[in-house]
Motif scaffolding. Structure first.
Motif, PDB file in Angstrom:
ATOM      1  N   ALA A 139       0.834  -1.207   0.000  1.00 14.78           N
ATOM      2  CA  ALA A 139       0.000   0.000   0.000  1.00 14.78           C
ATOM      3  C   ALA A 139       0.866   1.254   0.000  1.00 14.78           C
ATOM      4  CB  ALA A 139      -0.927   0.001   1.213  1.00 14.78           C
ATOM      5  N   ASN A 140       1.990   1.204   0.713  1.00 13.84           N
ATOM      6  CA  ASN A 140       2.914   2.336   0.743  1.00 13.84           C
ATOM      7  C   ASN A 140       3.522   2.569  -0.641  1.00 13.84           C
ATOM      8  OD1 ASN A 140       6.112   3.014   1.131  1.00 13.84           O
ATOM      9  ND2 ASN A 140       4.855   4.215   2.531  1.00 13.84           N
ATOM     10  N   PRO A 198      -1.408   8.972   3.497  1.00 11.36           N
ATOM     11  CA  PRO A 198      -1.563   7.531   3.715  1.00 11.36           C
ATOM     12  C   PRO A 198      -0.249   6.777   3.551  1.00 11.36           C
ATOM     13  CG  PRO A 198      -2.474   8.179   1.599  1.00 11.36           C
ATOM     14  CD  PRO A 198      -2.157   9.447   2.330  1.00 11.36           C
ATOM     15  N   ASN A 199       0.689   7.348   2.792  1.00  8.86           N
ATOM     16  CA  ASN A 199       1.998   6.702   2.665  1.00  8.86           C
ATOM     17  C   ASN A 199       2.675   6.582   4.016  1.00  8.86           C
ATOM     18  OD1 ASN A 199       1.978   9.609   2.246  1.00  8.86           O
ATOM     19  ND2 ASN A 199       4.182   9.499   1.935  1.00  8.86           N
ATOM     20  N   TYR A 200       2.501   7.590   4.893  1.00 10.04           N
ATOM     21  CA  TYR A 200       3.057   7.506   6.249  1.00 10.04           C
ATOM     22  C   TYR A 200       2.305   6.453   7.071  1.00 10.04           C
ATOM     23  CZ  TYR A 200       5.406  11.988   5.260  1.00 10.04           C
ATOM     24  OH  TYR A 200       6.185  12.987   4.725  1.00 10.04           O
ATOM     25  N   PHE A 201       0.993   6.418   6.922  1.00  7.05           N
ATOM     26  CA  PHE A 201       0.183   5.439   7.654  1.00  7.05           C
ATOM     27  C   PHE A 201       0.599   4.020   7.302  1.00  7.05           C
ATOM     28  CE2 PHE A 201      -3.875   2.883   7.630  1.00  7.05           C
ATOM     29  CZ  PHE A 201      -3.918   2.680   9.004  1.00  7.05           C
ATOM     30  N   PHE A 202       0.765   3.744   5.998  1.00  6.63           N
ATOM     31  CA  PHE A 202       1.146   2.401   5.567  1.00  6.63           C
ATOM     32  C   PHE A 202       2.581   2.075   5.979  1.00  6.63           C
ATOM     33  CE2 PHE A 202      -2.025   3.471   2.050  1.00  6.63           C
ATOM     34  CZ  PHE A 202      -3.074   2.879   2.737  1.00  6.63           C
ATOM     35  N   GLU A 203       3.434   3.094   6.007  1.00 10.59           N
ATOM     36  CA  GLU A 203       4.807   2.902   6.479  1.00 10.59           C
ATOM     37  C   GLU A 203       4.808   2.451   7.941  1.00 10.59           C
ATOM     38  OE1 GLU A 203       9.193   3.709   6.670  1.00 10.59           O
ATOM     39  OE2 GLU A 203       7.814   3.458   4.995  1.00 10.59           O
ATOM     40  N   ILE A 204       4.016   3.109   8.762  1.00 10.03           N
ATOM     41  CA  ILE A 204       3.935   2.745  10.178  1.00 10.03           C
ATOM     42  C   ILE A 204       3.339   1.355  10.345  1.00 10.03           C
ATOM     43  CG2 ILE A 204       2.812   3.332  12.371  1.00 10.03           C
ATOM     44  CD1 ILE A 204       3.106   6.296  11.553  1.00 10.03           C
ATOM     45  N   ALA A 233       3.664  -1.156   8.303  1.00 16.21           N
ATOM     46  CA  ALA A 233       4.717  -2.118   7.974  1.00 16.21           C
ATOM     47  C   ALA A 233       5.656  -2.320   9.163  1.00 16.21           C
ATOM     48  CB  ALA A 233       5.495  -1.639   6.753  1.00 16.21           C
ATOM     49  N   TRP A 234       5.996  -1.219   9.854  1.00 13.17           N
ATOM     50  CA  TRP A 234       6.875  -1.344  11.010  1.00 13.17           C
ATOM     51  C   TRP A 234       6.178  -2.031  12.188  1.00 13.17           C
ATOM     52  CZ3 TRP A 234      11.857  -1.295  11.251  1.00 13.17           C
ATOM     53  CH2 TRP A 234      12.581  -0.651  10.245  1.00 13.17           C
ATOM     54  N   LEU A 235       4.879  -1.813  12.316  1.00 16.87           N
ATOM     55  CA  LEU A 235       4.151  -2.554  13.349  1.00 16.87           C
ATOM     56  C   LEU A 235       4.164  -4.045  13.045  1.00 16.87           C
ATOM     57  CD1 LEU A 235       1.081  -0.201  14.008  1.00 16.87           C
ATOM     58  CD2 LEU A 235       3.081  -0.589  15.475  1.00 16.87           C
ATOM     59  N   GLY A 236       4.146  -4.386  11.747  1.00 20.24           N
ATOM     60  CA  GLY A 236       4.272  -5.789  11.363  1.00 20.24           C
ATOM     61  C   GLY A 236       5.601  -6.369  11.809  1.00 20.24           C
ATOM     62  N   ILE A 237       6.683  -5.622  11.598  1.00 21.75           N
ATOM     63  CA  ILE A 237       8.003  -6.081  12.049  1.00 21.75           C
ATOM     64  C   ILE A 237       8.030  -6.198  13.572  1.00 21.75           C
ATOM     65  CG2 ILE A 237      10.463  -5.496  12.136  1.00 21.75           C
ATOM     66  CD1 ILE A 237      10.128  -4.108   9.438  1.00 21.75           C
ATOM     67  N   PHE A 238       7.394  -5.259  14.255  1.00 22.31           N
ATOM     68  CA  PHE A 238       7.312  -5.289  15.721  1.00 22.31           C
ATOM     69  C   PHE A 238       6.666  -6.584  16.199  1.00 22.31           C
ATOM     70  CE2 PHE A 238       4.490  -4.091  19.404  1.00 22.31           C
ATOM     71  CZ  PHE A 238       5.487  -4.076  20.367  1.00 22.31           C
ATOM     72  N   LEU A 239       5.576  -6.994  15.560  1.00 17.42           N
ATOM     73  CA  LEU A 239       4.906  -8.235  15.958  1.00 17.42           C
ATOM     74  C   LEU A 239       5.784  -9.448  15.681  1.00 17.42           C
ATOM     75  CD1 LEU A 239       1.245  -7.578  14.717  1.00 17.42           C
ATOM     76  CD2 LEU A 239       2.174  -7.294  17.025  1.00 17.42           C
ATOM     77  N   PHE A 290       7.958   4.687  16.899  1.00 13.39           N
ATOM     78  CA  PHE A 290       7.391   5.858  17.587  1.00 13.39           C
ATOM     79  C   PHE A 290       8.133   7.135  17.191  1.00 13.39           C
ATOM     80  CE2 PHE A 290       7.456   8.871  21.128  1.00 13.39           C
ATOM     81  CZ  PHE A 290       6.088   9.078  21.300  1.00 13.39           C
ATOM     82  N   VAL A 291       9.465   7.092  17.194  1.00 14.77           N
ATOM     83  CA  VAL A 291      10.255   8.280  16.839  1.00 14.77           C
ATOM     84  C   VAL A 291       9.982   8.677  15.388  1.00 14.77           C
ATOM     85  CG1 VAL A 291      12.588   9.188  16.512  1.00 14.77           C
ATOM     86  CG2 VAL A 291      12.058   7.801  18.524  1.00 14.77           C
ATOM     87  N   GLY A 292       9.996   7.700  14.492  1.00 17.69           N
ATOM     88  CA  GLY A 292       9.718   7.986  13.090  1.00 17.69           C
ATOM     89  C   GLY A 292       8.295   8.473  12.887  1.00 17.69           C
ATOM     90  N   GLY A 293       7.341   7.876  13.614  1.00 21.51           N
ATOM     91  CA  GLY A 293       5.949   8.291  13.488  1.00 21.51           C
ATOM     92  C   GLY A 293       5.728   9.723  13.944  1.00 21.51           C
ATOM     93  N   ALA A 294       6.423  10.129  15.003  1.00 17.27           N
ATOM     94  CA  ALA A 294       6.302  11.511  15.486  1.00 17.27           C
ATOM     95  C   ALA A 294       6.806  12.494  14.438  1.00 17.27           C
ATOM     96  CB  ALA A 294       7.077  11.673  16.788  1.00 17.27           C
ATOM     97  N   GLN A 295       7.913  12.132  13.792  1.00 13.29           N
ATOM     98  CA  GLN A 295       8.452  13.006  12.745  1.00 13.29           C
ATOM     99  C   GLN A 295       7.510  13.065  11.550  1.00 13.29           C
ATOM    100  OE1 GLN A 295      11.658  15.003  12.422  1.00 13.29           O
ATOM    101  NE2 GLN A 295       9.986  15.708  11.123  1.00 13.29           N
TER     102      GLN A 295
END
Length: 310
Positions: free
Chosen positions: A213-214, A246-252, A254-260, A273-278
């Protein structure tokens, strides 16, 4: 002075620029790009290293196809020319930024593993989960490199070369060293031979969806800008009706997927979190720019990244 021509008073701003003319004659019908090219030839500096502003209000004279007449410059107008210092192409910046976290995970997991974890009595081979996390990180940043080279179109050609260290630190340290060291430790949750399969499969599904999606969002954004121009259109398509970026939303996502998949490693969620804040900060700036640039043609968004939230 020929009809339709004006003479501009040229003053350096900041440090002196070698061979910069004190006055410069140019046609009102000429483009501001011609002005930049002339000063570039005279000074020996790249056009990307120069910034020209009006002495009256210090507003930028853009390096574009806009005519001198349209910039508001008139006969005897003062312009300031500033040397921005050594520059580096934005495309090169992104390639360097992503190269670190692309290579570091595999280096930490294999050749550097005995050196990094020397204090463990026994260093077991990487678990399947750790290998999977390494693969996801590599795929993510390979995609980033692909987009940098073949997809993205940049509004600015260059940035100050001295900023490369600061810009790269976020990815090399937080996404590279930080994630790789903690997730690949012999005592990390991801080191287990019996991971939580629910987290692994859910993480894989979210990662794949987020990455695709990203990529789609980036192709939509690419289509809004013609090659060689800085003009933009109003984005529309999957996700853009819900949030500004939405590109930022899909990016986050993907990282939540890696987190799981990492079995909930704190190092992954910290980087997210740091990247999402930026990205949230960038998103609001982009939303404000869309509202100003397109006016009533643009449908305002209350959420810039997360649908219904922010």
């Amino acid at each position: 002075m020929a009809a339709g021509n004006i003479t501009l008073i040229v003053e350096p701003r900041g440090k002196p620029i070698r061979k910069l003319p004190a006055e410069f004659e140019i046609s009102l019908d000429a483009s501001s790009e011609e002005l930049y090219n002339a000063f570039s030839a005279a000074s020996g500096h790249s056009v990307h290293r120069l910034r020209i502003t009006k002495g009256s209000d210090r507003s930028l004279v853009p390096n574009s196809s806009a005519t001198i007449d349209s910039t508001g410059l008139r006969n005897s107008s003062v312009i300031h020319v500033k040397d921005l210092g050594p520059q580096i192409a934005w495309r090169t910046v992104f390639i360097i930024e992503y190269l670190g976290p692309l290579l570091i995970p595999a280096l930490f997991l294999f050749p550097l593993r005995p050196l990094l974890y020397f204090n463990f009595d026994k260093i077991p081979a990487p678990s399947d989960t750790q290998l999977l996390v390494c693969a996801l990180l590599s795929l993510h940043f390979l995609k980033r490199e692909f987009e940098t080279i073949f997809v993205h179109r940049f509004s600015s050609a260059t940035m100050p070369a001295t900023n490369i260290v600061k810009n790269s630190a976020h990815y090399w340290i937080l996404a590279g060293f930080n994630i790789a060291y903690w997730v690949f430790r012999p005592d990390a949750k991801a080191a287990t031979g019996t991971p939580n399969e629910g987290l692994v499969y859910a993480g894989l599904a979210i990662f794949v969806f987020g990455e695709l999606a990203n990529l789609n969002a980036h192709y939509i954004l690419r289509g809004l800008r013609r090659p060689g121009t800085t003009e933009r259109g109003i984005p529309s398509g999957f996700g853009f009706s819900l949030v500004t970026c939405p590109n930022y939303f899909f990016e986050i996502l993907a990282w939540l997927g890696i987190f799981l998949v990492s079995q909930l490693s704190w190092s992954v969620i910290f980087f997210t979190f740091v990247g999402g804040a930026q990205m949230w900060s960038w998103g609001w700036k982009k939303e404000k720019r869309y509202r100003k640039e397109f006016g009533d043609k643009y449908k305002k968004k209350r959420a810039v990244i997360f649908p219904g939230l922010a």
